[in-house]
Design a protein around this motif. Sequence first.
Motif, PDB file in Angstrom:
ATOM      1  N   HIS A 127      57.496   9.597  26.560  1.00 43.95           N
ATOM      2  CA  HIS A 127      57.226   9.572  27.996  1.00 43.95           C
ATOM      3  C   HIS A 127      57.827   8.350  28.688  1.00 43.95           C
ATOM      4  O   HIS A 127      57.544   8.111  29.872  1.00 43.95           O
ATOM      5  CB  HIS A 127      55.723   9.656  28.243  1.00 43.95           C
ATOM      6  CG  HIS A 127      55.187  11.021  27.959  1.00 43.95           C
ATOM      7  ND1 HIS A 127      55.238  12.046  28.868  1.00 43.95           N
ATOM      8  CD2 HIS A 127      54.633  11.540  26.847  1.00 43.95           C
ATOM      9  CE1 HIS A 127      54.720  13.136  28.340  1.00 43.95           C
ATOM     10  NE2 HIS A 127      54.351  12.858  27.108  1.00 43.95           N
ATOM     11  N   GLY A 128      58.645   7.587  27.979  1.00 42.37           N
ATOM     12  CA  GLY A 128      59.363   6.480  28.595  1.00 42.37           C
ATOM     13  C   GLY A 128      58.515   5.268  28.920  1.00 42.37           C
ATOM     14  O   GLY A 128      58.908   4.431  29.721  1.00 42.37           O
ATOM     15  N   ILE A 129      57.347   5.152  28.280  1.00 42.43           N
ATOM     16  CA  ILE A 129      56.456   4.018  28.510  1.00 42.43           C
ATOM     17  C   ILE A 129      56.826   2.862  27.585  1.00 42.43           C
ATOM     18  O   ILE A 129      56.792   1.702  27.975  1.00 42.43           O
ATOM     19  CB  ILE A 129      54.993   4.460  28.329  1.00 42.43           C
ATOM     20  CG1 ILE A 129      54.651   5.495  29.417  1.00 42.43           C
ATOM     21  CG2 ILE A 129      54.042   3.272  28.342  1.00 42.43           C
ATOM     22  CD1 ILE A 129      53.388   6.275  29.180  1.00 42.43           C
ATOM     23  N   LEU A 130      57.199   3.196  26.355  1.00 45.32           N
ATOM     24  CA  LEU A 130      57.762   2.233  25.411  1.00 45.32           C
ATOM     25  C   LEU A 130      59.185   2.659  25.095  1.00 45.32           C
ATOM     26  O   LEU A 130      59.524   3.840  25.163  1.00 45.32           O
ATOM     27  CB  LEU A 130      56.961   2.205  24.106  1.00 45.32           C
ATOM     28  CG  LEU A 130      55.542   1.662  24.132  1.00 45.32           C
ATOM     29  CD1 LEU A 130      54.898   1.790  22.750  1.00 45.32           C
ATOM     30  CD2 LEU A 130      55.499   0.219  24.596  1.00 45.32           C
ATOM     31  N   VAL A 131      59.994   1.700  24.731  1.00 41.11           N
ATOM     32  CA  VAL A 131      61.363   1.957  24.276  1.00 41.11           C
ATOM     33  C   VAL A 131      61.463   1.442  22.854  1.00 41.11           C
ATOM     34  O   VAL A 131      61.079   0.308  22.568  1.00 41.11           O
ATOM     35  CB  VAL A 131      62.394   1.233  25.177  1.00 41.11           C
ATOM     36  CG1 VAL A 131      63.794   1.431  24.668  1.00 41.11           C
ATOM     37  CG2 VAL A 131      62.256   1.692  26.613  1.00 41.11           C
ATOM     38  N   ARG A 132      61.966   2.280  21.962  1.00 39.59           N
ATOM     39  CA  ARG A 132      62.172   1.853  20.575  1.00 39.59           C
ATOM     40  C   ARG A 132      63.593   1.372  20.457  1.00 39.59           C
ATOM     41  O   ARG A 132      64.534   2.058  20.845  1.00 39.59           O
ATOM     42  CB  ARG A 132      61.923   3.009  19.610  1.00 39.59           C
ATOM     43  CG  ARG A 132      62.072   2.595  18.159  1.00 39.59           C
ATOM     44  CD  ARG A 132      61.445   3.639  17.232  1.00 39.59           C
ATOM     45  NE  ARG A 132      61.832   3.601  15.859  1.00 39.59           N
ATOM     46  CZ  ARG A 132      61.783   2.575  15.017  1.00 39.59           C
ATOM     47  NH1 ARG A 132      61.389   1.407  15.445  1.00 39.59           N
ATOM     48  NH2 ARG A 132      62.128   2.669  13.762  1.00 39.59           N
ATOM     49  N   GLN A 133      63.764   0.174  19.916  1.00 47.84           N
ATOM     50  CA  GLN A 133      65.096  -0.404  19.749  1.00 47.84           C
ATOM     51  C   GLN A 133      65.140  -1.251  18.495  1.00 47.84           C
ATOM     52  O   GLN A 133      64.117  -1.557  17.901  1.00 47.84           O
ATOM     53  CB  GLN A 133      65.470  -1.230  20.975  1.00 47.84           C
ATOM     54  CG  GLN A 133      64.549  -2.393  21.249  1.00 47.84           C
ATOM     55  CD  GLN A 133      64.817  -3.045  22.596  1.00 47.84           C
ATOM     56  OE1 GLN A 133      65.060  -2.374  23.575  1.00 47.84           O
ATOM     57  NE2 GLN A 133      64.774  -4.357  22.621  1.00 47.84           N
ATOM     58  N   GLY A 172      67.863  -7.260  13.361  1.00 49.12           N
ATOM     59  CA  GLY A 172      68.595  -6.091  12.886  1.00 49.12           C
ATOM     60  C   GLY A 172      67.953  -5.353  11.730  1.00 49.12           C
ATOM     61  O   GLY A 172      68.454  -4.322  11.303  1.00 49.12           O
ATOM     62  N   GLU A 173      66.843  -5.849  11.220  1.00 47.78           N
ATOM     63  CA  GLU A 173      66.234  -5.230  10.052  1.00 47.78           C
ATOM     64  C   GLU A 173      65.180  -4.192  10.396  1.00 47.78           C
ATOM     65  O   GLU A 173      64.956  -3.265   9.639  1.00 47.78           O
ATOM     66  CB  GLU A 173      65.610  -6.313   9.163  1.00 47.78           C
ATOM     67  CG  GLU A 173      66.632  -7.209   8.506  1.00 47.78           C
ATOM     68  CD  GLU A 173      65.969  -8.172   7.536  1.00 47.78           C
ATOM     69  OE1 GLU A 173      64.940  -7.808   6.949  1.00 47.78           O
ATOM     70  OE2 GLU A 173      66.487  -9.283   7.390  1.00 47.78           O
ATOM     71  N   HIS A 174      64.497  -4.378  11.487  1.00 43.55           N
ATOM     72  CA  HIS A 174      63.385  -3.510  11.837  1.00 43.55           C
ATOM     73  C   HIS A 174      63.547  -2.972  13.250  1.00 43.55           C
ATOM     74  O   HIS A 174      64.179  -3.597  14.089  1.00 43.55           O
ATOM     75  CB  HIS A 174      62.054  -4.279  11.766  1.00 43.55           C
ATOM     76  CG  HIS A 174      61.742  -4.800  10.416  1.00 43.55           C
ATOM     77  ND1 HIS A 174      62.106  -6.062  10.003  1.00 43.55           N
ATOM     78  CD2 HIS A 174      61.111  -4.233   9.369  1.00 43.55           C
ATOM     79  CE1 HIS A 174      61.706  -6.259   8.759  1.00 43.55           C
ATOM     80  NE2 HIS A 174      61.092  -5.155   8.347  1.00 43.55           N
ATOM     81  N   GLY A 175      62.902  -1.848  13.489  1.00 38.25           N
ATOM     82  CA  GLY A 175      62.795  -1.356  14.844  1.00 38.25           C
ATOM     83  C   GLY A 175      61.622  -2.030  15.523  1.00 38.25           C
ATOM     84  O   GLY A 175      60.719  -2.555  14.867  1.00 38.25           O
TER      85      GLY A 175
END
Length: 157
Positions: A63-69, A74-77
């Motif tokens: 729903h665009g409330i959090l963004v996963r990046q 560089g090791e974890h999301g």
Amino acid sequence: MRYEELADLPCSITRPLVVLGDRWTFLVLKEAFAGVRRFNAFQNNLGIPRSRLQDRLGRLVEHGILVRQQAADGEHGEYRLSRKGHDLYPILMAVKDWGDTHMAPDGPPVHYRHRDCTGEARVTLACDCCGEAMTAHDVVPEAGPGLLVHAEAATRG
């Protein structure tokens, strides 16, 4: 009516509750506002079952409330609040205000202070035209364009 069908109702209170309407979602958001970004940190802080946390984080991302990046290392999301997510902060503070008033017999467990002057963060309802403070007694709901479009579609359909 099934819970998922509530998202189709033309109501700006009901629709968000389909996304946000359980305790775990609000607790995940509380942690995100406190700076938690990694899955394991959410899980450790909340004691939430991994599958339930995965579901709540997935829904918030969907729903665009959090963004996963990808994290800087560089090791974890990691999960970060989007603009849409940041817009939920007054809701959490309103719940906090209510809890401090009605469920904290020994006083607030945490003070949310303004960084620049140490005043307390509070949520107030005010008119966007004159600025006057309002309560439920001062508000009169009336049909808006989203309800009118929904009603026209229902009569055609």
